[in-house]
Every structure is written in C-alpha cells, then in structure tokens.
Design a protein around this motif. Structure first.
Motif, PDB file in Angstrom:
ATOM      1  N   ILE A  53      50.978  54.361  43.631  1.00  0.00           N
ATOM      2  CA  ILE A  53      52.371  54.612  43.244  1.00  0.00           C
ATOM      3  C   ILE A  53      53.116  55.285  44.385  1.00  0.00           C
ATOM      4  CG2 ILE A  53      53.845  55.975  41.707  1.00  0.00           C
ATOM      5  CD1 ILE A  53      51.698  55.441  39.508  1.00  0.00           C
ATOM      6  N   GLU A  54      52.494  56.287  44.999  1.00  0.00           N
ATOM      7  CA  GLU A  54      53.144  57.023  46.079  1.00  0.00           C
ATOM      8  C   GLU A  54      53.430  56.147  47.297  1.00  0.00           C
ATOM      9  OE1 GLU A  54      51.524  61.530  45.128  1.00  0.00           O
ATOM     10  OE2 GLU A  54      50.432  60.314  46.576  1.00  0.00           O
ATOM     11  N   LYS A  55      52.553  55.194  47.558  1.00  0.00           N
ATOM     12  CA  LYS A  55      52.762  54.274  48.681  1.00  0.00           C
ATOM     13  C   LYS A  55      53.741  53.158  48.325  1.00  0.00           C
ATOM     14  CE  LYS A  55      48.390  54.977  51.058  1.00  0.00           C
ATOM     15  NZ  LYS A  55      47.124  54.370  51.466  1.00  0.00           N
ATOM     16  N   GLY A  56      54.014  53.022  47.032  1.00  0.00           N
ATOM     17  CA  GLY A  56      54.973  52.015  46.597  1.00  0.00           C
ATOM     18  C   GLY A  56      54.444  50.605  46.609  1.00  0.00           C
ATOM     19  N   ASN A  57      53.136  50.451  46.557  1.00  0.00           N
ATOM     20  CA  ASN A  57      52.583  49.094  46.597  1.00  0.00           C
ATOM     21  C   ASN A  57      52.023  48.664  45.246  1.00  0.00           C
ATOM     22  OD1 ASN A  57      50.292  50.646  46.572  1.00  0.00           O
ATOM     23  ND2 ASN A  57      49.466  49.904  48.508  1.00  0.00           N
ATOM     24  N   GLY A  58      52.537  49.226  44.170  1.00  0.00           N
ATOM     25  CA  GLY A  58      52.130  48.798  42.832  1.00  0.00           C
ATOM     26  C   GLY A  58      50.856  49.447  42.384  1.00  0.00           C
ATOM     27  N   GLY A  59      50.395  49.002  41.241  1.00  0.00           N
ATOM     28  CA  GLY A  59      49.178  49.562  40.654  1.00  0.00           C
ATOM     29  C   GLY A  59      47.927  49.033  41.321  1.00  0.00           C
ATOM     30  N   PRO A  60      46.824  49.701  41.095  1.00  0.00           N
ATOM     31  CA  PRO A  60      45.557  49.269  41.686  1.00  0.00           C
ATOM     32  C   PRO A  60      45.001  48.054  40.950  1.00  0.00           C
ATOM     33  CG  PRO A  60      45.214  51.196  40.330  1.00  0.00           C
ATOM     34  CD  PRO A  60      46.689  50.918  40.331  1.00  0.00           C
ATOM     35  N   VAL A  61      45.393  46.880  41.383  1.00  0.00           N
ATOM     36  CA  VAL A  61      45.037  45.645  40.687  1.00  0.00           C
ATOM     37  C   VAL A  61      43.536  45.462  40.585  1.00  0.00           C
ATOM     38  CG1 VAL A  61      45.205  43.129  40.794  1.00  0.00           C
ATOM     39  CG2 VAL A  61      47.199  44.532  41.305  1.00  0.00           C
ATOM     40  N   ALA A  62      42.787  45.826  41.615  1.00  0.00           N
ATOM     41  CA  ALA A  62      41.348  45.612  41.596  1.00  0.00           C
ATOM     42  C   ALA A  62      40.642  46.563  40.638  1.00  0.00           C
ATOM     43  CB  ALA A  62      40.773  45.784  42.997  1.00  0.00           C
ATOM     44  N   LEU A  63      41.320  47.601  40.196  1.00  0.00           N
ATOM     45  CA  LEU A  63      40.696  48.584  39.321  1.00  0.00           C
ATOM     46  C   LEU A  63      40.981  48.244  37.871  1.00  0.00           C
ATOM     47  CD1 LEU A  63      41.629  51.775  41.291  1.00  0.00           C
ATOM     48  CD2 LEU A  63      39.412  50.659  41.190  1.00  0.00           C
ATOM     49  N   LEU A  64      40.136  47.451  37.288  1.00  0.00           N
ATOM     50  CA  LEU A  64      40.293  47.068  35.903  1.00  0.00           C
ATOM     51  C   LEU A  64      39.308  47.880  35.077  1.00  0.00           C
ATOM     52  CD1 LEU A  64      41.828  45.082  34.131  1.00  0.00           C
ATOM     53  CD2 LEU A  64      39.984  43.464  34.488  1.00  0.00           C
ATOM     54  N   PRO A  65      39.783  48.723  34.173  1.00  0.00           N
ATOM     55  CA  PRO A  65      38.856  49.523  33.381  1.00  0.00           C
ATOM     56  C   PRO A  65      37.821  48.630  32.697  1.00  0.00           C
ATOM     57  CG  PRO A  65      41.118  50.176  32.953  1.00  0.00           C
ATOM     58  CD  PRO A  65      41.166  48.940  33.807  1.00  0.00           C
ATOM     59  N   ALA A  66      36.585  49.099  32.699  1.00  0.00           N
ATOM     60  CA  ALA A  66      35.480  48.311  32.147  1.00  0.00           C
ATOM     61  C   ALA A  66      35.719  47.939  30.684  1.00  0.00           C
ATOM     62  CB  ALA A  66      34.169  49.065  32.294  1.00  0.00           C
ATOM     63  N   GLU A  67      36.368  48.807  29.936  1.00  0.00           N
ATOM     64  CA  GLU A  67      36.582  48.551  28.517  1.00  0.00           C
ATOM     65  C   GLU A  67      37.444  47.316  28.277  1.00  0.00           C
ATOM     66  OE1 GLU A  67      36.745  51.497  29.936  1.00  0.00           O
ATOM     67  OE2 GLU A  67      35.212  52.634  28.895  1.00  0.00           O
ATOM     68  N   ILE A  68      38.342  47.026  29.201  1.00  0.00           N
ATOM     69  CA  ILE A  68      39.224  45.875  28.997  1.00  0.00           C
ATOM     70  C   ILE A  68      38.441  44.564  29.116  1.00  0.00           C
ATOM     71  CG2 ILE A  68      40.092  45.429  31.335  1.00  0.00           C
ATOM     72  CD1 ILE A  68      42.907  45.608  29.612  1.00  0.00           C
ATOM     73  N   GLU A  69      37.364  44.592  29.877  1.00  0.00           N
ATOM     74  CA  GLU A  69      36.498  43.418  29.979  1.00  0.00           C
ATOM     75  C   GLU A  69      35.883  43.078  28.623  1.00  0.00           C
ATOM     76  OE1 GLU A  69      35.751  41.427  32.504  1.00  0.00           O
ATOM     77  OE2 GLU A  69      36.593  42.508  34.203  1.00  0.00           O
ATOM     78  N   GLN A  91      42.019  36.188  27.509  1.00  0.00           N
ATOM     79  CA  GLN A  91      40.975  35.972  28.520  1.00  0.00           C
ATOM     80  C   GLN A  91      41.567  35.364  29.788  1.00  0.00           C
ATOM     81  OE1 GLN A  91      38.503  33.698  25.883  1.00  0.00           O
ATOM     82  NE2 GLN A  91      37.075  35.406  25.576  1.00  0.00           N
ATOM     83  N   GLU A  92      42.512  34.483  29.618  1.00  0.00           N
ATOM     84  CA  GLU A  92      43.184  33.874  30.770  1.00  0.00           C
ATOM     85  C   GLU A  92      43.981  34.936  31.538  1.00  0.00           C
ATOM     86  OE1 GLU A  92      43.492  30.590  33.085  1.00  0.00           O
ATOM     87  OE2 GLU A  92      42.180  30.852  31.367  1.00  0.00           O
ATOM     88  N   SER A  93      44.588  35.872  30.812  1.00  0.00           N
ATOM     89  CA  SER A  93      45.324  36.946  31.488  1.00  0.00           C
ATOM     90  C   SER A  93      44.380  37.818  32.309  1.00  0.00           C
ATOM     91  CB  SER A  93      46.112  37.795  30.483  1.00  0.00           C
ATOM     92  OG  SER A  93      45.267  38.641  29.754  1.00  0.00           O
ATOM     93  N   TYR A  97      44.689  38.461  36.279  1.00  0.00           N
ATOM     94  CA  TYR A  97      44.757  39.832  36.785  1.00  0.00           C
ATOM     95  C   TYR A  97      43.706  40.059  37.869  1.00  0.00           C
ATOM     96  CZ  TYR A  97      45.441  44.887  36.594  1.00  0.00           C
ATOM     97  OH  TYR A  97      45.715  46.184  36.911  1.00  0.00           O
ATOM     98  N   LYS A  98      42.489  39.577  37.618  1.00  0.00           N
ATOM     99  CA  LYS A  98      41.410  39.729  38.605  1.00  0.00           C
ATOM    100  C   LYS A  98      41.711  38.965  39.884  1.00  0.00           C
ATOM    101  CE  LYS A  98      37.796  40.294  35.214  1.00  0.00           C
ATOM    102  NZ  LYS A  98      36.595  39.652  34.656  1.00  0.00           N
ATOM    103  N   ALA A  99      42.453  37.872  39.770  1.00  0.00           N
ATOM    104  CA  ALA A  99      42.829  37.073  40.937  1.00  0.00           C
ATOM    105  C   ALA A  99      44.088  37.629  41.605  1.00  0.00           C
ATOM    106  CB  ALA A  99      43.043  35.622  40.526  1.00  0.00           C
ATOM    107  N   GLU A 100      44.521  38.808  41.164  1.00  0.00           N
ATOM    108  CA  GLU A 100      45.700  39.493  41.690  1.00  0.00           C
ATOM    109  C   GLU A 100      46.987  38.706  41.451  1.00  0.00           C
ATOM    110  OE1 GLU A 100      45.213  41.203  45.566  1.00  0.00           O
ATOM    111  OE2 GLU A 100      43.204  41.905  45.100  1.00  0.00           O
ATOM    112  N   SER A 101      46.984  37.936  40.382  1.00  0.00           N
ATOM    113  CA  SER A 101      48.191  37.233  39.955  1.00  0.00           C
ATOM    114  C   SER A 101      48.765  37.999  38.765  1.00  0.00           C
ATOM    115  CB  SER A 101      47.862  35.792  39.552  1.00  0.00           C
ATOM    116  OG  SER A 101      49.019  35.163  39.047  1.00  0.00           O
ATOM    117  N   VAL A 102      49.430  39.102  39.084  1.00  0.00           N
ATOM    118  CA  VAL A 102      49.945  39.981  38.048  1.00  0.00           C
ATOM    119  C   VAL A 102      50.997  39.267  37.202  1.00  0.00           C
ATOM    120  CG1 VAL A 102      51.044  42.207  37.601  1.00  0.00           C
ATOM    121  CG2 VAL A 102      49.400  41.995  39.462  1.00  0.00           C
TER     122      VAL A 102
END
Length: 181
Positions: A53-69, A91-93, A97-102
């Motif tokens: 957030i501080e760098k202004g480059n959006g959320g950490p896309v690669a960090l997907l909480p395990a529970e959401i899986e 599941q498609e979403s 998300y994992k492919a960084e296609s927010v």
C-alpha cells in the motif's frame, strides 16, 4: 479467517485471526499504517500488505490466504445445495487471482455474486403465495439489469408482511442488504 474492524484512538484497527494466530493493522487518521501481533504468517502478510500500500503498487497478489483455497470445499460442506455455477465462478476467480489477473478475478466473483442474487430473487418470487403479488413482483424484475432486480427485491422484501420467523435469518438478510449499499 476472521476479520474484525474497530475504532481506536485516532485510528481504525483491522484484526485478522486464523486459528490461534492473530495480527492487526492500524490505519491512523494521518494515513500512517502500523502492524501489530506475534511473528507469524498473518503478521508477515499484513506487513507485506502495508508495504504494498505504501509503495502504491496494489495489494500483495501472490499472498493468498490459505483458507481461501479451501473456500469452495468449505462452502460445499456448509451449503451442500450450493449451486455448481456459483462454485465454478469462484474457483475460476481463484485461478485468475493466482495468475495476477485481478480484473479477471473481480469479474468472476461478480458473476458468482450475480448468480447467487438471481437464485435468491427466484426463490423469493416462488415463495410469494399470492399469485397477483408474485406476478406483480416478477413483472418488475423480468428483463431488468441485476442492480434493478436487486433493488426491486429489497423493496419488496422490506414491505413484506411475511418474513422469516427465525430472527437470526431475518436480521442477517437485512444486515447483508445494508452492507451491499
């Protein structure tokens, strides 16, 4: 994961809990962010979120909480009759998300949400006992955009005399509708 939001002096505190782990991020009125909690995956994730957030480059896309899986299976376990199309879109979403296609993930979640709302509206219409009232409701929602259908549903439900006897269900639906606005 369990999320809670609360006001503290000069800030809003967002607390995240997962099992025994807990961490929080305070968002101060000045815009400053401060992460708290014991060292662990949650605190690390919140620190990376703060940095992003501080760098202004959006959320950490690669960090997907395990529970959401696990969410599709958790949903299936809790709601065995859950529509397969809703689960497929969710599941498609996750794949997007994992492919960084927010944007793709957002569209898939929107499609899942739209399908759920359409099923809610159909179920509500089928439950209207009076044929004249049911036909009137259906004429107001047919051939409309989803937002208009949802507005008609909310208005009809608010004016309905026959609401669920289960107060938890009635309150949850009302709270859910308020959060969507």
């Amino acid at each position: 994961m369990d999320f809670h939001e609360g006001d503290i002096q000069h800030a809003t505190k967002f607390t995240v809990k997962s099992g025994a782990q807990a961490a929080s991020i305070n968002v101060y009125n000045s815009g400053k962010l401060h992460v708290e909690g014991k060292l662990g995956d949650l605190k690390t994730w919140l620190e990376q979120l703060k940095e992003s957030i501080e760098k202004g480059n959006g959320g950490p896309v690669a960090l997907l909480p395990a529970e959401i899986e696990k969410f599709p299976q958790t949903l299936r376990d809790r709601v065995p009759e859950c529509d397969d199309v809703i689960l497929w879109f969710f599941q498609e979403s996750l794949r997007c998300y994992k492919a960084e296609s927010v944007a793709g993930a957002a569209f898939m979640l929107g499609a899942a949400s739209e399908k759920a709302i359409l099923l809610l509206i159909d179920t509500y219409a089928a439950a209207i006992a009076d044929e004249v009232h049911r036909n009137s409701f259906l004429s107001r929602v047919n051939n409309r955009m989803i937002s208009k259908k949802y507005d008609e549903f909310k208005a009809s439900y608010a004016g309905s005399k026959n609401k669920p006897n289960d107060q938890v269900l009635a309150q949850d639906l009302t709270q859910f509708a308020r959060r969507r606005l």
